[in-house]
Motif scaffolding. Structure first.
Motif, short mmCIF file in Angstrom:
data_model
loop_
_atom_site.label_atom_id
_atom_site.label_comp_id
_atom_site.label_asym_id
_atom_site.label_seq_id
_atom_site.Cartn_x
_atom_site.Cartn_y
_atom_site.Cartn_z
N ALA A 700 0.85 -1.20 0.00
CA ALA A 700 0.00 0.00 0.00
C ALA A 700 0.88 1.24 0.00
O ALA A 700 1.88 1.31 0.73
CB ALA A 700 -0.90 -0.01 1.23
N THR A 701 0.50 2.25 -0.78
CA THR A 701 1.29 3.48 -0.88
C THR A 701 0.66 4.56 -0.01
O THR A 701 -0.49 4.96 -0.23
CB THR A 701 1.38 3.97 -2.33
N ILE A 702 1.43 4.98 0.99
CA ILE A 702 1.00 6.10 1.84
C ILE A 702 1.50 7.39 1.20
O ILE A 702 2.68 7.53 0.90
CB ILE A 702 1.57 5.95 3.26
N GLN A 703 0.56 8.32 1.01
CA GLN A 703 0.94 9.60 0.39
C GLN A 703 0.43 10.76 1.24
O GLN A 703 -0.55 10.64 1.95
CB GLN A 703 0.37 9.70 -1.03
N GLY A 704 1.16 11.88 1.15
CA GLY A 704 0.77 13.05 1.93
C GLY A 704 1.69 14.21 1.61
O GLY A 704 2.47 14.17 0.63
N THR A 705 1.61 15.23 2.45
CA THR A 705 2.44 16.40 2.24
C THR A 705 3.18 16.74 3.53
O THR A 705 2.72 16.44 4.63
CB THR A 705 1.60 17.62 1.81
N VAL A 741 5.33 6.70 0.14
CA VAL A 741 6.14 5.58 0.64
C VAL A 741 5.26 4.32 0.63
O VAL A 741 4.12 4.36 1.07
CB VAL A 741 6.69 5.86 2.05
N THR A 742 5.78 3.24 0.10
CA THR A 742 5.03 1.99 0.00
C THR A 742 5.37 1.08 1.18
O THR A 742 6.55 0.89 1.51
CB THR A 742 5.35 1.27 -1.32
N VAL A 743 4.33 0.52 1.80
CA VAL A 743 4.53 -0.35 2.96
C VAL A 743 3.94 -1.73 2.66
O VAL A 743 3.00 -1.88 1.89
CB VAL A 743 3.87 0.25 4.21
N VAL A 763 -3.91 1.66 7.33
CA VAL A 763 -3.66 0.97 6.06
C VAL A 763 -4.41 -0.36 6.08
O VAL A 763 -4.06 -1.28 6.83
CB VAL A 763 -2.15 0.71 5.85
N PRO A 764 -5.48 -0.48 5.27
CA PRO A 764 -6.25 -1.73 5.26
C PRO A 764 -5.47 -2.88 4.63
O PRO A 764 -4.59 -2.67 3.77
CB PRO A 764 -7.48 -1.38 4.40
N GLU A 765 -5.79 -4.09 5.04
CA GLU A 765 -5.11 -5.27 4.52
C GLU A 765 -5.31 -5.42 3.03
O GLU A 765 -4.37 -5.74 2.28
CB GLU A 765 -5.61 -6.52 5.25
N GLN A 766 -6.53 -5.18 2.56
CA GLN A 766 -6.81 -5.38 1.14
C GLN A 766 -6.02 -4.39 0.29
O GLN A 766 -5.63 -4.71 -0.84
CB GLN A 766 -8.31 -5.22 0.87
N THR A 767 -5.77 -3.23 0.83
CA THR A 767 -4.97 -2.24 0.08
C THR A 767 -3.54 -2.72 -0.10
O THR A 767 -2.93 -2.49 -1.15
CB THR A 767 -4.98 -0.88 0.83
N VAL A 768 -3.01 -3.41 0.90
CA VAL A 768 -1.67 -3.98 0.78
C VAL A 768 -1.62 -5.03 -0.32
O VAL A 768 -0.68 -5.08 -1.12
CB VAL A 768 -1.23 -4.59 2.12
N TYR A 769 -2.69 -5.84 -0.41
CA TYR A 769 -2.73 -6.90 -1.41
C TYR A 769 -3.06 -6.38 -2.81
O TYR A 769 -2.62 -6.95 -3.81
CB TYR A 769 -3.76 -7.96 -1.01
N ASP A 770 -3.82 -5.30 -2.88
CA ASP A 770 -4.24 -4.78 -4.19
C ASP A 770 -3.29 -3.73 -4.74
O ASP A 770 -3.35 -3.40 -5.93
CB ASP A 770 -5.64 -4.17 -4.09
N GLY A 771 -2.45 -3.15 -3.87
CA GLY A 771 -1.54 -2.12 -4.33
C GLY A 771 -2.18 -0.74 -4.41
O GLY A 771 -1.81 0.08 -5.26
N GLY A 772 -3.15 -0.45 -3.51
CA GLY A 772 -3.84 0.84 -3.54
C GLY A 772 -3.10 1.93 -2.77
O GLY A 772 -1.99 1.71 -2.26
N ASN A 773 -3.75 3.10 -2.70
CA ASN A 773 -3.14 4.26 -2.04
C ASN A 773 -3.92 4.62 -0.77
O ASN A 773 -5.13 4.43 -0.69
CB ASN A 773 -3.15 5.48 -2.97
#
Length: 777
Positions: A700-705, A741-743, A763-773
């Motif tokens: 999962a990609t964490i994004q921010g400023t 940053v991807t975790v 960060v949801p589990e499915q986001t880690v598996y799907d590659g979401g943001n």
């Protein structure tokens, strides 16, 4: 129906027992019931009369079983003592005496073999799983299951067509036999697991029985037979290869090998003149030779190496024949018949179903031609008055000529032969390709214990016994020395050597026991009286046990050590079950759930996770480069789209930037200046930390400023196998203040921004598996 030959047959075959029989008959006529102390015989002669059925036990005393028949035999008359006027006993036909005491002692020795092979049963049967040992057994398990899935029943031989060329030209008879046996027992995957787990143990027991028969036939001494079985039980190189669960191909080879040797001894020792050829025993030997040779060749592509001793036996026997002025045609007729029939069997199977290459399947035919040439040469030498030395010179010359004809007349086959020879002498990372006396270790002691040091002098003695025109010792010595030479080249042949090494160790042990006066002398010949295995008194039994410990203690210690090295340890099995559960929960199918590990356990992991355990080639090519590389993107690109899980185990790599250290020691987390990893979610860690498993995920990609060019870290705590580990990644905001940053792990992350404090993001589990943001608010 009698299980022993009549008195007439015994005295015809053993005229030297006539005086002993007369003496016993005289005592029997004089008194009703008598003991051993009442007769003027030694224990060897008396034991022979008992085993032949002339004398039988009557309570605490003895008597002549059939005095009238014995008198008639001594007078040269024939008395019918069997049904229909002829014996139909298989034991008689095979010239094998059934003795209750000896059978009981053999059963005890076989129990030792059984216990030495099955004591680690808890490592094979775990819960509802049958966990085979080592790596290669899962290859055979895979192919047996493939056949079973295609077959309707045990008679559906057409299902064997699913076998790939690697099995067809490798171990076709073994795989087909295991499938057929499993099919007879139901054919389920569970039954296939049981059959593969237990077949090595059955092989060890069958080999031990055949070894006992071989040793007794060669030495005429049941004590040597029993000692041989006990030494076989504690030879580590044989014990671990026939241990419960170690369903490798080698265990399948051992019974064929000893059967061939036993059949050769029977065929040669049962022939003394042309009259002998009218009896069934030599031809039983011929059938055994045929079955053994065909079985060896069809069971393993290197089977031709295991029939080399047969050629050496024929060559040696013809030299003995010329030295004794005997007809080699007569002496070797059953052997030639057996070799020829073996060639027909192997060639027919190859022609009909395509098993083995033409060169491998044709080896018995080549052996047949060589046998004919050697026998014919010996017969010609005898008739013209040639000497043994002259015959040996001619044989060597013919061998050179034959090799040259093969080299230049059959170039294609020579190329195949040459490549196989290169394989024999290769040495690589596979332990079984090392030589027995490799300087890196004391492998000869760890694999053979002190049995080797005990047996070598006896093997030298065996050559001398063979030179004294004793065909049994010629066979035993030929097999022992040829297989010893192969084991010196590659330790994979230690298991094949073990039965013959055990035979000579048994010979040396009984000799040593007689030397220190706790056993009767060794006979070493089938022409004398049978040395029975008497139950010793307590003091003698203790002395024998101490003597056996002296020579066998190292082997006893090494059997469990070597076996423990091939069984699947708890960490590996638990990792496999954890990965299996994770893949099932995510609904992954092959190749999405392929497990990358050290190649030596690749088949095991993939069998339990996805059922695809045919090859470890990808793991062999990929795992080491993957864990040793220092670039995380390079590593991920190497396995992306091909690997679903990675298993790491302890190794010697220490460079902090390697993938091994970053995964195995830090679970993919930031470590000082070494950045964390984005695509490896830990799913298992063993209790001792030796095994760790990671799911390969998009992340999962964490994004921010944040402030431009400022440092940003994201950190969470990850639960893995009932323990918690820290996971952190760091990045730097760009000149506009944006960061990504991807975790690899789901959870609540603490986001720490340089100069701006902390915040959290889920960060949801499915986001880690799907590659979401996921965006930091």
């Amino acid at each position: 129906m009698s299980d022993t030959p009549g008195a007439g047959a015994v005295l015809d075959d053993r005229p030297e027992l006539r005086s002993a029989t007369e003496a016993v008959l005289a005592v029997d006529d004089a008194q009703d019931g008598w003991t051993f102390d009442d007769i003027p015989l030694d224990s060897g002669q008396f034991g022979e009369l008992v085993s032949a059925g002339i004398v039988e036990k009557d309570g605490d005393e003895y008597r002549v079983a059939d005095p009238d028949a014995v008198r008639a035999a001594l007078d040269g008359e024939t008395v019918d003592t069997t049904e229909g006027g002829r014996s139909v006993s298989l034991a008689s036909a095979l010239d094998f005496d059934l003795d209750g005491r000896a059978t009981g002692m053999l059963a005890a020795a076989l129990a030792v073999v059984f216990l030495a092979r099955t004591y680690a049963i808890g490592s094979v049967y775990r819960g509802g799983d049958i966990v085979l040992s080592s790596n290669d057994p899962y290859y055979y398990r895979y192919h047996v299951e493939q056949i079973a899935a295609s077959a309707g029943n045990a008679a559906d031989l057409g299902a064997l067509s699913v076998l790939p060329s690697g099995v067809i030209n490798g171990e076709p008879l073994m795989v087909a036999t295991l499938w057929w046996v499993a099919s007879l027992l139901g054919g389920s995957k569970e039954m296939i697991g049981h059959v593969l787990a237990w077949y090595p143990v059955v092989s060890a027991l069958v080999t031990a029985v055949l070894l006992y028969l071989l040793a007794v036939r060669v030495s005429n001494d049941r004590r040597i037979g029993l000692a041989s079985v006990l030494f076989l039980a504690i030879i580590p190189g044989h014990a671990f290869r026939t241990s419960l669960g170690f369903a490798d191909h080698h265990a399948f080879d051992y019974p064929w090998l000893v059967l061939t040797a036993l059949a050769l001894v029977v065929a040669l020792t049962a022939v003394s003149d042309r009259t002998s050829l009218r009896r069934p025993l030599p031809w039983f030997g011929a059938v055994g030779i045929a079955a053994g040779i065909a079985g060896q060749v069809l069971a393993w592509e290197a089977g031709p190496l295991l029939v080399l001793p047969v050629g050496l036996v024929v060559l040696g026997q013809t030299l003995l024949d010329v030295a004794s002025d005997r007809s080699s045609v007569v002496t070797n007729a059953p052997v030639l018949a057996g070799v020829s029939l073996g060639a027909i069997l192997a060639g027919s199977v190859h022609a009909v179903v395509g098993w083995q290459t033409a060169l491998v399947a044709g080896t018995p035919a080549i052996l047949t031609v060589g046998t004919i040439v050697v026998i014919a040469t010996a017969e010609a030498a005898r008739r013209v008055g040639g000497t043994v030395r002259q015959l040996a010179t001619v044989d060597v010359g013919l061998g050179v000529v034959g090799l040259l004809v093969f080299r230049f007349g059959f170039t294609e086959q020579w190329g195949t032969f040459s490549s196989r020879l290169d394989t024999l002498f290769r040495s690589d990372a596979i332990a079984e390709t090392y030589g027995l006396f490799n300087t890196d270790s004391f492998g000869f002691l760890l694999l053979l214990g002190l049995a080797l040091l005990l047996a070598l002098p006896a093997m030298a003695w065996g050559i001398d016994l063979a030179r004294s025109d004793r065909s049994g010792w010629l066979v035993a010595s030929s097999y022992a020395w040829v297989l010893f030479a192969l084991a010196v080249i590659q330790v994979r042949f230690v298991g094949e050597l073990a039965p013959f090494l055990a035979l000579f160790a048994g010979l040396a042990f009984v000799w040593a026991a007689s030397w220190v006066d706790i056993a009767r002398p060794v006979l070493t010949t089938s022409d004398g009286d049978l040395r029975d295995a008497l139950v010793p008194d307590t003091r003698a039994l203790g002395s024998l046990f101490v003597l056996f410990l002296l020579f066998g203690a190292l082997g006893m210690v090494q059997v469990p050590v070597k076996t423990s090295q091939v069984i699947t340890d708890d960490g590996a099995y638990d990792a496999a079950t954890a990965i299996e559960a994770d893949a099932a929960e995510r609904g992954l199918e092959y190749p999405e759930n392929y497990v990358l590990s050290q190649w030596g356990q690749s088949r095991m992991y993939n069998y339990f996770v996805n059922g695809e355990s045919e090859s470890y080639g990808y793991a062999q090519q990929t795992y080491e480069p993957f864990v040793s590389v220092t670039g995380s993107e390079q590593a991920h690109n190497r396995i992306s789209g091909r690997v679903g899980y990675v298993v790491t185990t302890e190794t010697s790599l220490e460079e902090p930037t390697t993938m091994y250290v970053r995964l195995h020691q830090h679970f993919g987390s930031q470590n000082g200046d070494v950045s964390g990893l984005a695509h490896y979610r830990p799913v298992f860690v063993s209790e001792d930390g030796s095994h760790k498993a990671f799911a390969v995920v998009p992340g999962a990609t964490i994004q921010g400023t944040a402030a431009p060019n400022s440092s940003v870290s994201v950190a969470t705590t990850v639960a893995v196998s009932d323990r918690e580990v820290d996971y952190e990644r760091q990045t730097t905001a760009n000149q506009n203040g944006a960061f990504t940053v991807t975790v690899a792990n789901p959870g609540t992350y603490t986001v720490t921004t340089e100069g701006e404090g902390e915040t959290t993001v889920e960060v949801p589990e499915q986001t880690v598996y799907d590659g979401g943001n996921v965006t930091v608010e």
